[in-house]
Each structure stands twice: as structure tokens, then as C-alpha cells.
Design an enzyme around this catalytic site. Sequence first.
Site, mmCIF file in Angstrom:
data_model
loop_
_atom_site.group_PDB
_atom_site.id
_atom_site.type_symbol
_atom_site.label_atom_id
_atom_site.label_comp_id
_atom_site.label_asym_id
_atom_site.label_seq_id
_atom_site.Cartn_x
_atom_site.Cartn_y
_atom_site.Cartn_z
ATOM 1 N N GLN A 1 -42.578 -15.401 -12.371
ATOM 2 C CA GLN A 1 -41.641 -14.907 -12.238
ATOM 3 C C GLN A 1 -40.142 -16.220 -12.566
ATOM 4 O OE1 GLN A 1 -40.976 -12.621 -9.277
ATOM 5 N NE2 GLN A 1 -38.977 -14.021 -8.067
ATOM 6 N N ASP B 1 -46.769 -12.804 -4.320
ATOM 7 C CA ASP B 1 -45.309 -12.042 -4.409
ATOM 8 C C ASP B 1 -45.909 -11.109 -6.224
ATOM 9 O OD1 ASP B 1 -42.738 -11.730 -3.892
ATOM 10 O OD2 ASP B 1 -42.414 -12.089 -5.332
ATOM 11 N N GLU C 1 -49.458 -8.874 -1.704
ATOM 12 C CA GLU C 1 -48.005 -8.788 -1.121
ATOM 13 C C GLU C 1 -47.647 -8.100 -2.344
ATOM 14 O OE1 GLU C 1 -43.996 -8.434 -1.036
ATOM 15 O OE2 GLU C 1 -44.943 -9.355 -2.667
ATOM 16 N N TYR D 1 -31.653 -16.970 0.928
ATOM 17 C CA TYR D 1 -30.497 -16.773 0.143
ATOM 18 C C TYR D 1 -29.694 -18.665 1.135
ATOM 19 C CZ TYR D 1 -31.478 -12.780 -2.554
ATOM 20 O OH TYR D 1 -31.770 -11.857 -2.554
#
Length: 675
Positions: free
Chosen positions: A328, A398, A427, A537
Site C-alpha cells: 500500500q 500485511d 497476516e 503512531y
Amino acid sequence: MSETADLTGPGAGIGRIPIMGVQPVVDGGRFPARCVEGETVTVSANAFREGHDAMGVQLVLVSPDGAEQRQALHSINPGLDLWETTIRPGTTGHWSFRIEAFSAPYDSWAHTAEVKIPAGIDPDLVCAEGAVVLRRVLAEIEAGTRPAADGPVVRAALESLRAPGLPASARVAPALAADLRGVLAERPLREGVTVSGPYSLIVQRRRALYGSWYEFFPRSEGAHFDPEHGWTSGTFRTAARSLDRIAQMGFDVAYLTPIHPIGTSFRKGRNNTLDPQPADPGSPYAIGAAEGGHDAIHPELGTLEDFDDFVARARELGLEVALDIALQCSPDHPWVAEHPEWFTVRADGTIAYAENPPKKYQDIYPLSFDSDYEGLYAAIRDMLEHWVAHGVTLFRIDNPHTKPVRFWEQLLAEFDQKHPEVIFLAEAFTRPTMMHTLGKVGFHQSYTYFTWRESAQELRQYLEELVESAPYMRPSFWPTTHDILTPYMSAGGRSAFVLRAILAATLVPTWGIYSGYELVEDVPRPGAQEQIDNEKYEFKPRDYAGALTRGQSLEPLLGTLNRIRRDHPALQTLTTIRFHEADDEQVLVFSKHLEAAASGTGWPDTVLVVSLTAHDRDAHTTVHLDLDALGVGESFEVEDLLTGERFHWGRAPFVILSAADRPAHVLRIIRPEES
């Protein structure tokens, strides 16, 4: 041997002797079955014939270089016509096997002789029929299709059958003797041969089945906060210092979350908010910025040379490096400008960002494989090749279930050919059909629903399901991840973390933890099954040494579990698991057993686990053991590998467990030959 054979399979009919239900075969042979080097694999089939004449079944195992190894399958359940044997392929590569069933005229004659001769029924005819059978064996010797060494025992038996002056029992005795039976058991006389197969079997390196993973964010290792200047990121150099601690705990895979440049557009702040502060580093899953994309390194982590040094240090410590690959892009990824056709454009002209309602990931653009499949495939393949060239031997993928399955089938086949040592972990917390299919098309391992399976009954049923799918899907058990903190874990405190670590480490061969697990980080974000202050984050440096000094760390337990796993080959297996009973339904009892030939220790290796499954209770219960599964008699000695205690147990020991003090026994069976 020189027999002609019937072939079975689609379009070929059922053959002279039916062969059904061959295992391990995945979807009728559409996909290859898989195992690892040295793993004991059971091969079975249903085979039968009409009438009462004897038959036999053989396995022909073909190694990658074409060499054939032939061995007998044995009837383990005549009423169900089930035949079985085990194999242990010793080298990696593409193997195959086939099953051959046949009529066994010698065995049919031997049974007739054993019945009729003592009863005095047709003795001359029985001897004459035996001579016909042995002349066929002799013809194979003379034709060179059977070893000449078989000749003396065959000729002696044949001469005895032809000696009319002897009593019938004496005439048939050499033809029924153990030496001739042994020759014809190893190399049977066969007719009506039917072949099923060949079936593919890919043998992979042991890390594909067995390993202990430690996940961490390299930017947090060595990160520090200065009130005047704010946060300074950790680097590969500071992260390399953590490798010693990881190795000392017995982990063998250092798994890094994405290490690439992070976009600034729609960058997320703490706890996935849309108002980042200047010091917020953003999510490493928002991949790509002006500095580069998936083949680049975040400049705050260091250079490619620093990464190479990190990998080299890991290898010195016996660790392999796994890299998290998230297919992504952030809005700032070079691909967005260079290849807009690789993304989905919505009706308003904007590129679609990722959503998992109620979660929104405005900083992430999913890839679309529908406009330029070949171009995108080549870019992803080349990116993975880049990291393999820099020493990465494992990839955690992922969300692979959000990409076309045919993409994975093609990519994993190419890497199996070029880089068979490279391992891919899926995953994919998604529908079982997708998870299983990802395994079938080539993923070496898969995350599982262990994280949410809590009761003894749930765990037992789930393991039984996983054992059934073992030829193509290998489970990896994680009590928590950087994205998942279940209510069980957040409510149970230290007891839950201890208990789930024990279960994850002993139920399956591959397990892993996310950094901070040893510190019992268990505070959830309100309304979500994830940690508050999610490390995705923000920077999260941790005081591991201080917690260890204060006796607040689970490092000693994790090290003990990995040592137990390393010392006991039985725990490095999946399919050997057997479940036992307990009067308390919240107590899980299971064992894993390897015979001496497979254990490599010189004697059988058996580990027996008796464990609580609830973190908030004790148990006083009787356990009912299947002694045959343990390979022991009515009385035996066990050693608790967690505490060093020894006990004398029998068929039904009484066990006391405490969530706070003794949540489980992890026991080895002490064999008399060890003393």
C-alpha cells in the site's frame, strides 16, 4: 520390477485395485502438499480389492534428483481398508510420491497353505500352486529385475515343494519360513498393479515450520525525548543493540515493522487521529515519501549500509531478519505520481484510501491490480528481490487477503524457484476459505485465530482443525500484536500474559510476541481491541532493563519457553499433538511425542502440558491420560520444565493449578533409558 500397471486418476478410471483418499494430497493434487526437511509425514490411502485374495500397497517416494525410494504401507484398520506409512524427507526441494496397490499371489498362497496343509486338504495341489508362484519369483531373478541374492532361498523352497517323498508340512515349511517371507515382504511378487499419482510434495527448510519471532519497531529502539528539541528517532544502530537481548531470550527471528519513508499527507497523530503534532512520526504503514518507496529506508533510521550492518549483527547472534511488507502507499509515494493506474479512482476523481469501518486510513492508498497487473507485479517482485539481496530471509505480508490470490500464486511460485530459502508469513485475519487458500498457493505460514480462542474446548477444536490443514497451512500463534489486544489480555493482567505465552509456545511450532509483551502492556484504547497510545503512531522506548531488575519483566519466562522448545523436538511439531481429558472443563491437556528415530536425542521425546485456560481462577482436578499416546506404562516420572520439580504420575493424576502461581505444568516424560 517389470509389471505393467493401471493408472488411476481423472479420466483414467479406477484401476484394477481401487486406491482412494490418498493423503497428504491437497485439493485432489491441484496444489502441492508441503513439509519441512526431517519432518515425519504420514502417507495414507484407502486401498481394497474384490474377494479374499491378499494384496499389498507400496509408496514410491521420488527425490528432487529423480531417485526412487520404495516402502510398504501397512494395513492399520482392515475394516476401513486404511493403509499407512511415514516418511522423513531429508533434503529440501520438489519431491513427489505415488501409491502402488497390487495383488500379492505369494501371500494368498501362504494363507491357503497355512489353512489347508494342517487340515490335510489337497496337499499335492497346494504344493504345486506354491511352486508356480515361486517359479515366477525365480523368473524375475533370472531376468535381472530382482536381486540375485534372493535366489538361494527361493530355489531351496522350490525344491522342497517338489519333493514328493516328504510329508506335506515339511514340503511347505521352507516356503513359509521367515527368511523367504522377509525377501518377499521387502520385494513382493506383484500382479494387477494399480498406480495412483504422482502427487507433489515440496520439502522446505525447518524455519518454515518452527521458529520464535520477536516483533519490534526499530524507530522506538533508542528513541529519546528532549524537552527542548522533541523526539529523536531510534536508528538501525541503536536497534542493533536490542538484538542481544532478543537473542538471549531465545528468539530466532527479529521481525521489523516497515522501515520505509513515511508520507506527510494526511499523516496520523497519536492514536490514529487526524491532527498530528510536529513531533509525531506517522504510521510506518503509510509507505512512501519524497525519499522513496518500498525499496527505500526512512532516513531517520539510517542508510542501506546501516541496514546491512543490522542484518549482519543479527546473523552473528543466530537471528534471521523478517521484514514487514505492506503493499500500500501513502499519497506521497512515488508510485502515485508515476503509476496512477495502480490505484482505484473514485467517482469524484480522488484516489480511494483504506477503510476498515469504523477505522479510516486516509494516509494509505490501497493498490489495484486490475489496470496494469504485469507492471505492478514486476515492481513488487523487484522490490522483494531487493530486500532478499540485502539479507532478508522472511517476509511478514500485511493483509494479503486484500490482494488477488492469483498474484500470490504467481509470486510465491517464482520465489520458490529462485529463492526457496525465503519464507512468507500471511497476516490474514479473514474468512477461513481465504486463509486456507493463501496457504495452498504458497504462503509458508499464517497468522491464526488463536488470539481469540480462549477456552479449552475452543483451543482443542481449533488445533484439530489446524492439524487437518497441516499439509498446506502452518499456523503461527501470537497472543497480541501491534494492532490487537483482546479483552482477555487487557482484563487478565500478568496472569493472562503468562498463560497465553505458555500456550502459544507449546501448542504450535511457530509463535511470536510483539515488543512490550514482556512488560505486560495491557491498557486498551477505549472502545477498541488495541493498545492505548498505539506504537504505530508514536515512538515508544521501553525500560526493559529496569523492569527486569525490579522483577516485573516476563523475559525470564520467555527465555525459558524458548529454551524448552529448542531442547524438545516434540514441541517443534504440529501433527503429533494428542489431547487428553480433565474433569475441569477449563483445563487443557495435550501432549506431543516423537519416537527416538525422529527425536534425534537417542530416546523418545514426549512433552505433556496441563494448563489453565482462564486467567482468573484456580483448578483442582483429575487428569485422565492416554498412556499409549505418551508411550508409558501405568507409572512413570515427569519433570516440570518450568520449575524443575519431579513427580510420579499414573493414568489419572490429581493436579492443582493456580492462575497466579502455577498456571500450567510443562512436563517431560523421563525415560528409564535416560538414567
